[in-house]
Scaffold this motif. Structure first.
Motif, short mmCIF file in Angstrom:
data_model
loop_
_atom_site.label_atom_id
_atom_site.label_comp_id
_atom_site.label_asym_id
_atom_site.label_seq_id
_atom_site.Cartn_x
_atom_site.Cartn_y
_atom_site.Cartn_z
N ALA A 118 -0.42 23.36 -12.49
CA ALA A 118 0.89 22.78 -12.78
C ALA A 118 0.96 21.46 -12.01
O ALA A 118 0.97 21.45 -10.78
N VAL A 119 0.97 20.35 -12.74
CA VAL A 119 0.98 19.02 -12.13
C VAL A 119 2.28 18.32 -12.51
O VAL A 119 2.64 18.26 -13.69
N PHE A 120 2.96 17.78 -11.51
CA PHE A 120 4.21 17.06 -11.72
C PHE A 120 4.02 15.63 -11.21
O PHE A 120 3.76 15.43 -10.03
N SER A 121 4.12 14.66 -12.10
CA SER A 121 3.92 13.26 -11.70
C SER A 121 5.27 12.61 -11.41
O SER A 121 6.22 12.75 -12.18
N VAL A 122 5.33 11.91 -10.29
CA VAL A 122 6.56 11.27 -9.85
C VAL A 122 6.26 9.80 -9.55
O VAL A 122 5.42 9.50 -8.70
N GLY A 123 6.96 8.91 -10.24
CA GLY A 123 6.87 7.49 -9.94
C GLY A 123 7.86 7.16 -8.83
O GLY A 123 9.05 7.44 -8.95
N VAL A 124 7.35 6.62 -7.74
CA VAL A 124 8.19 6.24 -6.60
C VAL A 124 8.37 4.73 -6.68
O VAL A 124 7.44 3.97 -6.49
N LEU A 125 9.60 4.33 -7.01
CA LEU A 125 9.90 2.94 -7.35
C LEU A 125 10.84 2.29 -6.35
O LEU A 125 11.63 2.98 -5.69
N ALA A 126 10.78 0.98 -6.30
CA ALA A 126 11.73 0.15 -5.56
C ALA A 126 11.50 -1.28 -6.02
O ALA A 126 10.40 -1.64 -6.44
N PRO A 127 12.53 -2.13 -5.95
CA PRO A 127 12.36 -3.54 -6.32
C PRO A 127 11.36 -4.24 -5.38
O PRO A 127 11.22 -3.85 -4.22
N LEU A 128 10.71 -5.27 -5.91
CA LEU A 128 9.68 -5.97 -5.14
C LEU A 128 10.22 -6.52 -3.83
O LEU A 128 9.55 -6.40 -2.80
N ASP A 129 11.41 -7.10 -3.83
CA ASP A 129 11.93 -7.67 -2.57
C ASP A 129 12.12 -6.60 -1.50
O ASP A 129 11.88 -6.84 -0.32
N VAL A 130 12.51 -5.40 -1.90
CA VAL A 130 12.66 -4.29 -0.95
C VAL A 130 11.29 -3.87 -0.42
O VAL A 130 11.12 -3.67 0.79
N LEU A 131 10.32 -3.76 -1.31
CA LEU A 131 8.97 -3.38 -0.90
C LEU A 131 8.37 -4.41 0.06
O LEU A 131 7.73 -4.04 1.06
N GLU A 132 8.58 -5.68 -0.24
CA GLU A 132 8.04 -6.74 0.63
C GLU A 132 8.71 -6.72 2.00
O GLU A 132 8.04 -6.93 3.02
N ALA A 133 10.00 -6.44 2.04
CA ALA A 133 10.70 -6.36 3.33
C ALA A 133 10.17 -5.18 4.15
O ALA A 133 9.93 -5.31 5.36
N ARG A 134 9.98 -4.05 3.50
CA ARG A 134 9.44 -2.88 4.21
C ARG A 134 8.02 -3.16 4.70
O ARG A 134 7.66 -2.81 5.83
N GLU A 135 7.23 -3.76 3.83
CA GLU A 135 5.85 -4.10 4.18
C GLU A 135 5.82 -5.02 5.40
O GLU A 135 5.00 -4.82 6.31
N GLY A 136 6.70 -6.00 5.43
CA GLY A 136 6.76 -6.94 6.55
C GLY A 136 7.17 -6.30 7.86
O GLY A 136 6.82 -6.79 8.94
N ALA A 137 7.89 -5.20 7.77
CA ALA A 137 8.36 -4.50 8.98
C ALA A 137 7.31 -3.55 9.54
O ALA A 137 7.49 -3.01 10.63
N ARG A 138 6.23 -3.35 8.81
CA ARG A 138 5.20 -2.40 9.24
C ARG A 138 3.97 -3.12 9.78
O ARG A 138 3.46 -4.03 9.15
N ALA A 139 3.48 -2.66 10.89
CA ALA A 139 2.30 -3.28 11.50
C ALA A 139 1.01 -2.86 10.78
O ALA A 139 -0.01 -3.51 10.94
#
Length: 183
Positions: A118-139
């Motif tokens: 039993a496989v359940f696929s989940v797309g985990v989404l967010a707008p690009l600007d949010v992803l880039e901000a999170r990425e910038g906050a991570r070392a």
């Protein structure tokens, strides 16, 4: 009883690991959290940013970095091995929540390897600007990975469920996943 597998697919920094950890706390049965980053971490340090492991090339789009990932032979084998390891874990009866950045047909490979479960696929989404901000906050992230992955990760993939981590907390995403798939 056959194992259940939740495939979380999304751009780096989308919130997949946080959702997986929240799911582990609420499901009726135990789920092992399998992270792509753990498999990448198995590579020797010399191959983390060099062929034949993975090479990263920065270019610029709209004045912002975009990091292209190229997998060499060892990198491709590591990712293919991860998918086979996940299938082996499931064959032993382990329920799994898999946290991956699936590119170049990765979802199709998973669905083929895991067709007995039993496989359940989940797309985990967010707008690009949010992803880039999170990425910038991570070392632990190269600035520009999110930009390059953004149009590629979900391309051509149909999910059983999509969650937007810019609108929902990891706990709320996990609750939706649990309710949708009766976990």
């Amino acid at each position: 009883m056959a194992a259940k597998i939740i495939l979380l697919n999304g751009v780096g920094s989308a919130g997949k690991s946080s959702i997986a950890k929240a799911l582990q706390e609420m499901t009726a049965e135990p789920y092992l959290h399998v992270e792509m980053d753990a498999f990448l971490g198995m590579l020797p340090e010399a191959l983390q940013e060099n062929m034949p492991g993975f090479a990263y090339k920065t270019s610029w789009e709209d004045g912002k970095p975009s990091v292209t990932i190229e997998a060499g032979a060892v990198g491709r084998r590591a990712m293919q091995g991860m998918r086979h390891a996940i299938a082996a874990m499931a064959r032993q009866g382990n329920n799994l929540v898999v946290d991956d950045v699936m590119l170049d047909g990765g979802m199709a490979q998973y669905l083929e390897l895991l067709s007995d479960f039993a496989v359940f696929s989940v797309g985990v989404l967010a707008p690009l600007d949010v992803l880039e901000a999170r990425e910038g906050a991570r070392a632990d992230r190269l600035p520009g990975l999110a930009r390059w992955q953004f149009e590629r990760v979900h391309k051509g993939v149909v999910y059983d469920l999509e969650v937007d981590t810019s609108a929902l907390s990891p706990l709320e995403c996990a609750e939706r996943i649990q309710a949708k798939f009766h976990l």
